[in-house]
Scaffold this active site. Structure first.
Site, PDB file in Angstrom:
ATOM      1  N   TYR A  63       0.691  -1.348   0.002  1.00 51.79           N
ATOM      2  CA  TYR A  63      -0.012  -0.084  -0.104  1.00 51.79           C
ATOM      3  C   TYR A  63       0.895   1.407  -0.245  1.00 51.79           C
ATOM      4  O   TYR A  63       1.693   1.425   0.770  1.00 51.79           O
ATOM      5  CB  TYR A  63      -0.947   0.055   1.204  1.00 51.79           C
ATOM      6  CG  TYR A  63      -1.992  -0.809   1.064  1.00 51.79           C
ATOM      7  CD1 TYR A  63      -2.320  -1.668  -0.066  1.00 51.79           C
ATOM      8  CD2 TYR A  63      -2.774  -1.150   2.452  1.00 51.79           C
ATOM      9  CE1 TYR A  63      -3.492  -2.616   0.140  1.00 51.79           C
ATOM     10  CE2 TYR A  63      -3.788  -2.190   2.360  1.00 51.79           C
ATOM     11  CZ  TYR A  63      -4.096  -2.781   1.305  1.00 51.79           C
ATOM     12  OH  TYR A  63      -5.111  -3.613   1.018  1.00 51.79           O
ATOM     13  N   SER A 217     -13.542  -2.728   0.857  1.00 53.50           N
ATOM     14  CA  SER A 217     -14.472  -2.042  -0.074  1.00 53.50           C
ATOM     15  C   SER A 217     -15.831  -2.121   0.117  1.00 53.50           C
ATOM     16  O   SER A 217     -16.835  -2.473  -0.792  1.00 53.50           O
ATOM     17  CB  SER A 217     -14.178  -2.456  -1.383  1.00 53.50           C
ATOM     18  OG  SER A 217     -13.051  -1.855  -2.118  1.00 53.50           O
ATOM     19  N   PRO A 218     -16.263  -2.095   1.494  1.00 55.21           N
ATOM     20  CA  PRO A 218     -17.614  -2.189   1.896  1.00 55.21           C
ATOM     21  C   PRO A 218     -18.648  -1.038   1.224  1.00 55.21           C
ATOM     22  O   PRO A 218     -19.688  -1.210   1.172  1.00 55.21           O
ATOM     23  CB  PRO A 218     -17.685  -1.905   3.436  1.00 55.21           C
ATOM     24  CG  PRO A 218     -16.419  -1.441   3.746  1.00 55.21           C
ATOM     25  CD  PRO A 218     -15.533  -1.758   2.578  1.00 55.21           C
ATOM     26  N   LEU A 219     -18.018   0.154   0.749  1.00 54.12           N
ATOM     27  CA  LEU A 219     -18.853   0.957   0.061  1.00 54.12           C
ATOM     28  C   LEU A 219     -18.383   1.064  -1.526  1.00 54.12           C
ATOM     29  O   LEU A 219     -19.134   2.214  -2.365  1.00 54.12           O
ATOM     30  CB  LEU A 219     -18.406   2.567   0.452  1.00 54.12           C
ATOM     31  CG  LEU A 219     -18.713   2.584   1.975  1.00 54.12           C
ATOM     32  CD1 LEU A 219     -18.291   4.158   2.544  1.00 54.12           C
ATOM     33  CD2 LEU A 219     -20.104   2.755   2.276  1.00 54.12           C
ATOM     34  N   GLY A 221     -15.903   1.072  -3.020  1.00 57.84           N
ATOM     35  CA  GLY A 221     -14.898   2.250  -3.325  1.00 57.84           C
ATOM     36  C   GLY A 221     -15.575   3.667  -3.148  1.00 57.84           C
ATOM     37  O   GLY A 221     -15.119   4.569  -3.705  1.00 57.84           O
ATOM     38  N   LYS A 227     -22.282   9.692  -3.431  1.00 56.29           N
ATOM     39  CA  LYS A 227     -21.703  10.939  -4.286  1.00 56.29           C
ATOM     40  C   LYS A 227     -21.706  10.655  -5.606  1.00 56.29           C
ATOM     41  O   LYS A 227     -21.352  11.676  -6.370  1.00 56.29           O
ATOM     42  CB  LYS A 227     -20.522  11.205  -3.515  1.00 56.29           C
ATOM     43  CG  LYS A 227     -19.490  10.419  -3.758  1.00 56.29           C
ATOM     44  CD  LYS A 227     -18.122  10.807  -2.835  1.00 56.29           C
ATOM     45  CE  LYS A 227     -17.088   9.835  -2.959  1.00 56.29           C
ATOM     46  NZ  LYS A 227     -15.960  10.258  -1.975  1.00 56.29           N
TER      47      LYS A 227
END
Ligand SMILES: NC(=O)c1ccc[n+]([C@@H]2O[C@H](COP(=O)([O-])OP(=O)(O)OC[C@H]3O[C@@H](n4cnc5c(N)ncnc54)[C@H](OP(=O)(O)O)[C@@H]3O)[C@@H](O)[C@H]2O)c1
Length: 367
Positions: A63, A217-219, A221, A227
């Site tokens: 990362y 990645s629960p959203l 990304g 949004k």
């Protein structure tokens, strides 16, 4: 449901928060550097997570080209919380061009990678060490033997896998059990309202073999924060998905996903919560999930996400989300229905002829 209520991760004695802090966006170096945040912002995010009671932090050697681990090591040392936090790191990705053994899951790279991570993290042990991605080469036996050696050497406390085929995880865990090696206690996998593939194979696997799932990645990304909107070239909005180095939207701007976003917006409005909170709550309370790894590039996003477990999702609204996000099961999972089972067993009932208590107890997340 707050972060200072800790749950057991898999079949282990390790207690972790149900919202884990993702440090993939700590720093601005490397391939995904454009998604990341400065040291000052990352520190504010780290401090706030800790203050909320969180104890479970996720990083990896590659990362932001090692910057994520370096920042995390610095923050932990300066806050004096090494024994309080549960640090997860990972190996697999090559970190030295031209050297095939500076990547992959072979014993040589595992040994090299753990020492490099320990140096960057400024610690002498990693709490949870994960194989990041299957390399399609290394036998599961080699990986499990090496995990066991690393535990015995005191360099790691627990082991797990991320992004591997189900059969590989099952083989690895079975081998460890058969040879009394350190077991896998966690599977880290992508899971959200826009990526539910793991429900067919990995959730029952994790429940049966004692691995707590940590969901990345629960959203989707950021898609499930609301949004982004359908528009030109599939979608518009300001964030990672319109700045992706791997192509616009990272494949997330699809008709199906926009339907999920619309259903999520309706549910969030109905209970007066943000879309991100509802999406995170849904993932955190799905079967088999030990912890959800939240990502935030700004303190305001973290603040929003930290409240994701402060409410219960009403059953009828969960059902609406389940239906909007459902995908037809791949073969052969479409055959494992109640109706099909009743036909196979020919009992006239959907549960077969097993007496109560016959089925093995499902692993419980509660501490
Ligand atoms: N094992 C693996 O292969 C793997 C892969 C990926 C990630 N991970 C781990 O999982 C963690 C989380 O993954 P992820 O970053 O992809 O998670 P995510 O929750 O799907 O996406 C996080 C991104 O969404 C946006 N966001 C977050 N909260 C928001 C809010 N409340 N409102 C608006 N936007 C919001 C931010 O992006 P913007 O900058 O666009 O605003 C943030 O960086 C990572 O840090 C990493 O530790 C593991």
């Amino acid at each position: 449901m707050s972060l200072d209520q800790y749950y057991l991760l898999g079949r282990s004695g390790l207690r972790v928060s149900r919202l884990s802090l993702g440090a993939m966006t700590f720093g601005t170096d490397g391939m995904f550097g454009s998604w990341g945040s400065s040291e000052e912002t990352a520190r504010a995010i780290f401090d706030r997570y800790l203050a909320a009671g969180g104890n479970f932090i996720d990083t990896a050697d590659f990362y932001t080209q090692g910057t994520s681990e370096k920042m995390l090591g610095k923050f932990i040392a300066e806050a004096g919380v090494r024994d309080r936090v549960v640090v997860t790191s990972k190996f697999s990705n090559n970190v030295e061009a031209g050297n095939p053994n500076a990547g992959g899951n072979g014993r040589k790279n595992m040994m090299r990678a753990v020492d490099a991570s320990l140096r960057r993290l400024r610690t002498d042990y990693i709490d949870l060490y994960l194989l990041h991605t299957w390399d399609r080469i290394t036998p599961a036996e080699e990986v499990m033997r090496t995990f066991d050696d690393l535990v015995r050497a005191g360099k790691i406390r627990y082991a797990g896998l991320s992004d591997v085929p189900g059969w590989y995880a099952a083989r690895a865990q079975t081998y460890a059990e058969a040879h009394a090696l350190t077991p896998l206690i966690s599977l880290q996998l992508q899971y959200s309202l826009v990526e539910r593939s793991i429900e067919h194979e990995f959730v029952p696997l994790a429940q049966t073999l004692g691995m707590g799932i940590t969901a990345w990645s629960p959203l989707g990304g950021g898609l499930l924060s609301g949004k982004y909107r359908p528009g030109e070239e599939g979608g518009t909005g300001d964030g990672r998905l319109t700045r992706s180095p791997t192509g616009k939207s990272a494949g997330k701007f699809t008709e199906q996903n926009w339907r999920v976003v619309a259903a999520l917006e309706k549910v969030a409005k109905a209970i007066g919560r943000s879309m991100a909170q509802v999406a995170l709550n849904w993932t955190a309370t799905q079967p088999g999930v030990g912890s959800v790894i939240i990502g935030a590039t700004r303190p305001s996003q973290l603040e929003d996400n930290l409240a994701a477990l402060d409410f219960e999702l009403p059953a009828e609204l969960r059902q609406q989300l389940n239906e909007a996000s459902a995908q037809p099961p791949p073969f052969p999972y479409g055959m494992f229905t109640d109706a099909y089972q009743a036909w196979i067993l020919n009992t006239g009932s959907s549960v077969g002829d097993k007496p109560p208590g016959y089925a093995p107890a499902v692993w419980s997340k509660k501490a």
